[in-house]
Design an enzyme around this catalytic site. Structure first.
Site, PDB file in Angstrom:
ATOM      1  N   GLY A 210       0.838  -1.181   0.000  1.00 40.00           N
ATOM      2  CA  GLY A 210       0.000   0.000   0.000  1.00 40.00           C
ATOM      3  C   GLY A 210       0.875   1.234   0.000  1.00 40.00           C
ATOM      4  N   SER A 211       0.302   2.414   0.259  1.00 36.56           N
ATOM      5  CA  SER A 211       1.108   3.628   0.309  1.00 36.56           C
ATOM      6  C   SER A 211       0.234   4.843   0.542  1.00 36.56           C
ATOM      7  CB  SER A 211       1.895   3.854  -0.992  1.00 36.56           C
ATOM      8  OG  SER A 211       2.782   2.808  -1.245  1.00 36.56           O
ATOM      9  N   ASN A 212       0.872   5.923   1.008  1.00 32.49           N
ATOM     10  CA  ASN A 212       0.312   7.264   0.979  1.00 32.49           C
ATOM     11  C   ASN A 212       1.230   8.135   0.138  1.00 32.49           C
ATOM     12  OD1 ASN A 212      -1.773   6.721   2.994  1.00 32.49           O
ATOM     13  ND2 ASN A 212      -0.125   6.755   4.502  1.00 32.49           N
ATOM     14  N   ASN A 470      -4.041   4.706  -2.084  1.00 35.54           N
ATOM     15  CA  ASN A 470      -4.513   3.448  -2.654  1.00 35.54           C
ATOM     16  C   ASN A 470      -6.005   3.437  -2.935  1.00 35.54           C
ATOM     17  OD1 ASN A 470      -2.275   2.228  -0.334  1.00 35.54           O
ATOM     18  ND2 ASN A 470      -1.840   2.107  -2.520  1.00 35.54           N
ATOM     19  N   ARG A 499      -8.672   5.199   5.390  1.00 34.85           N
ATOM     20  CA  ARG A 499      -7.309   5.753   5.303  1.00 34.85           C
ATOM     21  C   ARG A 499      -7.213   6.865   4.257  1.00 34.85           C
ATOM     22  NH1 ARG A 499      -2.504   4.105   2.515  1.00 34.85           N
ATOM     23  NH2 ARG A 499      -3.447   2.114   1.946  1.00 34.85           N
TER      24      ARG A 499
END
Length: 759
Positions: A210-212, A470, A499
């Protein structure tokens, strides 16, 4: 272990030709300077690409040789020989039985796809610069191994092991190919091979990447230049960890950032004028074709029977015997073992099956002097395997695009050709393989056939910001929703999930000044403070309803649990998953027990930033709280248990909360809370964090590599940045020569070697 007939096809896009000879340095040797600053971070300088790769391979081997050595065994399909066929592979994202892994990787190597790609000119094949980087990297790794000796390696993980030896450029090309297949063919090894270990031996599924990511433009930064937040959530063990590095060829290349193990390029980083990062996208990576079988070894297309090809794969076992497997091919790709009947079989068509373009794309992005030049690099190579790109430059232009490789299945083609999936949860179109009318389409601007070209990709350029966590592309910036793109890129008008909502709310609060961090707008310092806030969005959205429920009824009907103390604990918790957050773990255990859905106000596509919200007041919700309390009390766990007490990595307490709770800087563990009040070790979460501001005077950056630079438990850099991350600290990046030279801990070495070391 179950062994079923294996049916695998090899997706080869080009005819067989001779391999291209390895590129060599002009004078037959490599030279590089490695300067290490605090936390062991290497800054590598060379006069050419071969020397740069040599220095990088040497430095990386000093820190992480054992991880790459183990992965090379995997790529060669030799894990069964050294570790046994039933043992779990070292794939950090989705481990499988070694035999399944070996059959899969031997089939890839035997297909000749890498050899064919190396014979192609760029951009389909690798550029000369990338070839020299790879050859130099291999030579540097092998030089360190030769200098040190297997018996004297500092890492006890592989010291003296028979499976450690020199690597080859072929190994590295296969690693780059496997990275491209990371979210397509590679996780489907069991479905492809039909080999699975005993069900009771299977570990819980590990979290996907995942990621931001934020790219902030001139309208929202106090200095008027661009800023980037990179917060990829990749595995904390194995080959998909990031290695922090700066790579410099004076006057040609100067890039700093995070580079995935075993790759000679920076995937997430910045130079003096441009910064970029990535998040995993929702786009499809492959299609599944239903084959109408004519008999056991052929299928029909347009009324004609086509025979399946065959490939023999042999895997060596620990006793020296060979396990033989016959693999079959189709025109589309591997034929899955799952869903096979007397009438039909299913073939996997992977858009990344022959993609080595990504490394050249990252290399070209690293040389870009503006967002426009970065976009030109992406249009040239079209190799991003599974990620969105977010970038900015010193002018403050913010850019988002899903430039990833996506099979060309337009909405009309999907409506015409799609069929029900034979495998539950398979996130891909299942297409009719009995007619060529359902083949992937073609875009005139696509670098290879069968994928969408740049003109079809979701793209947004802004002067304020673009952001992604994501979620699908449509809420990249709420002021300009993106719509009208093929559904193969993901759905629009869907629930953002907590999120991504948390991330967009953090930006909105910073821009209004409502977050308590001072005047509106981003500085490097407020960016750091914003992203390490540890907010738990689901608690914020449900807190009032929960406390109202607590006041109305102190215990759950039909339960002996007294929830008054739990209500007091949650009522005084500030909603942040800090190390000392009393109530953070209690909330998580309650939240994970909630019925689905538990929202009082459901999702409304017209209000994606404010719905869903609230908490239902019903018996199932009350019982969930009672059950959580009973678990704590029956095991003697205090209701005030904190993240610092419950979760750790290498015995270092780790703050943060989980994906489902709506935590921006999330953590993930491999199992539930134990009766001792501790979770299994953190194995995924924020990995290489980078906050960078681009100014006319040069970049200002803060970074932290959460699991530290070295996987070697004996290294001084095994957990030093982990301890820094635990207490909320950052590393002040040293980018210029003067900044590097000013470090009192600076260590400098020059390494040299010949090209023979890389063969």
């Amino acid at each position: 272990m179950k062994l079923r007939p294996l049916v695998i096809a090899l997706a080869l896009l080009t005819p067989a030709v001779a391999a291209v000879p390895a590129a060599e340095a002009a004078d037959g040797s490599y030279t590089a300077t490695i300067r290490r600053t605090e936390y062991g971070i290497p800054h590598i300088t060379a006069d050419d690409y071969g020397g740069l790769g040599f220095g990088y391979g040497y430095a990386f081997a000093q820190d992480n040789l054992c991880t790459l050595a183990s992965w090379v065994v995997t790529l060669r399909g030799e894990r069964s020989r050294y570790f046994g066929p039933l043992a779990e592979s070292d794939d950090p994202a989705k481990p499988v039985a070694n035999l399944a892994s070996d059959v899969y990787y031997k089939s890839v190597a035997g297909s000749g796809v890498v050899r064919r790609l190396l014979a192609r000119p760029a951009p389909v094949g690798p550029s000369g610069e990338l070839r020299r980087l790879v050859d130099g990297y291999v030579a540097g790794y092998n030089r360190y191994l030769a200098d040190t000796g297997v018996a004297n390696l500092p890492d006890p993980t592989c010291r003296g092991k028979a499976w450690v030896g020199p690597i080859t450029a072929t190994d590295m090309w296969h690693n780059l190919l496997d990275l491209s297949r990371m979210l397509s063919s590679s996780p489907l090894k069991e479905a492809i091979t039909g080999i699975a270990g005993p069900e009771d031996e299977k570990p819980p599924p590990r979290p996907a990447a995942g990621s931001n990511a934020w790219a902030l433009g001139r309208q929202v930064t106090r200095g008027g230049g661009g800023m980037v937040l990179a917060d990829p959530h990749f595995p904390w063990q194995g080959i998909r960890r990031f290695y922090q590095v700066q790579l410099t060829i004076p006057g040609v290349l100067d890039v700093s950032g995070g580079s995935l193990y075993g790759t000679p390029v920076v995937q997430i980083g910045h130079n003096a004028k441009v910064a970029w990062t990535h998040t995993v996208s929702h786009a499809q990576r492959f299609s599944v074709y239903r084959l109408a079988l004519a008999d056991g070894r052929s299928y029909t297309v347009d009324g004609r029977a086509e025979p399946m090809g065959e490939q023999e794969v042999e895997v060596t076992l620990p006793d020296g015997t060979v396990s033989a497997h016959t693999l079959l091919t189709s025109r589309y790709g591997p034929v899955l073992a799952a869903g096979h009947t007397d009438e039909a079989a299913y073939a996997l068509a992977d858009a990344n099956a022959a993609n080595l373009r990504a490394a050249d794309e990252w290399l070209a992005m690293a040389r870009a002097g503006s967002v426009d030049e970065l976009r030109a690099a992406q249009r040239t190579h079209q190799g991003m395997p599974f990620v969105h790109t977010l970038a900015t430059d010193v002018s403050g232009t913010a850019y988002f695009a899903d430039t990833s490789v996506v099979p060309h299945v337009g909405d009309a083609a999907a409506k015409r050709c799609a069929e029900p999936s034979p495998v539950p949860g398979l996130d891909a179109y299942v297409l009719d393989g009995s007619t060529s009318a359902c083949l992937w389409g073609r875009d005139g601007d696509a670098v290879v056939p069968g994928i969408f070209g740049p003109g079809s990709q979701p793209t947004l350029v802004r002067a304020d910001y673009v952001a992604n966590s994501n979620n699908t592309y449509w809420m990249t910036n709420p002021a300009k929703p993106l719509t009208g793109y093929p559904k193969a890129y993901g759905e629009t008008g869907t629930d953002l999930e907590p999120r991504p909502r948390a991330g967009l709310d953090m930006i909105a609060r910073r821009l209004s000044g409502a977050d308590g961090l001072g005047a509106p707008g981003f500085t490097l310092e407020t960016l750091q403070a914003t992203v390490r806030g540890k907010r738990n969005l689901t608690f914020e959205l449900m807190r009032d309803d929960l406390l109202k429920m607590c006041r109305a009824d102190r215990s759950s009907p039909g339960s002996r649990a007294d929830v008054r103390e739990a209500c007091r604990t949650l009522g005084t918790w500030d909603g942040r998953a800090t190390l000392d957050g009393e109530g953070a773990i209690l909330w998580r255990e309650f939240f994970t027990r909630l019925p689905h859905p538990a929202w009082r106000v459901p999702f409304d596509p017209a209000r994606p930033l404010t719905t869903p919200r609230g908490l239902k007041d019903d018996p199932a919700v009350r019982q969930a709280l009672a059950d959580a309390v009973l678990f704590f009390r029956s095991n003697g766990i205090p209701l005030t248990l904190t993240p610092g007490q419950a979760q750790s990595y290498s015995s270092i307490p780790i703050p943060g909360c989980t994906e489902g709770e709506g935590c921006f800087d999330r953590v993930r563990m491999r199992g539930p809370l134990g009766v001792d009040g501790r979770y299994p070790e953190v194995d995924t979460g924020s990995s290489f964090m980078m906050a960078v501001e681009l100014t006319p005077g040069g970049p200002r950056a803060r970074t932290v590599l959460t699991y530290s630079l070295s996987a070697n438990p004996a290294s001084p850099h095994h957990t030093d940045q982990t301890a820094l991350f635990s207490r909320g600290g950052w590393v002040t990046e040293r980018f210029t020569a003067a900044e590097i030279a000013a470090d009192p801990r600076l260590r400098t070495v020059t390494v040299r070697g010949g090209v023979d070391a890389g063969k």
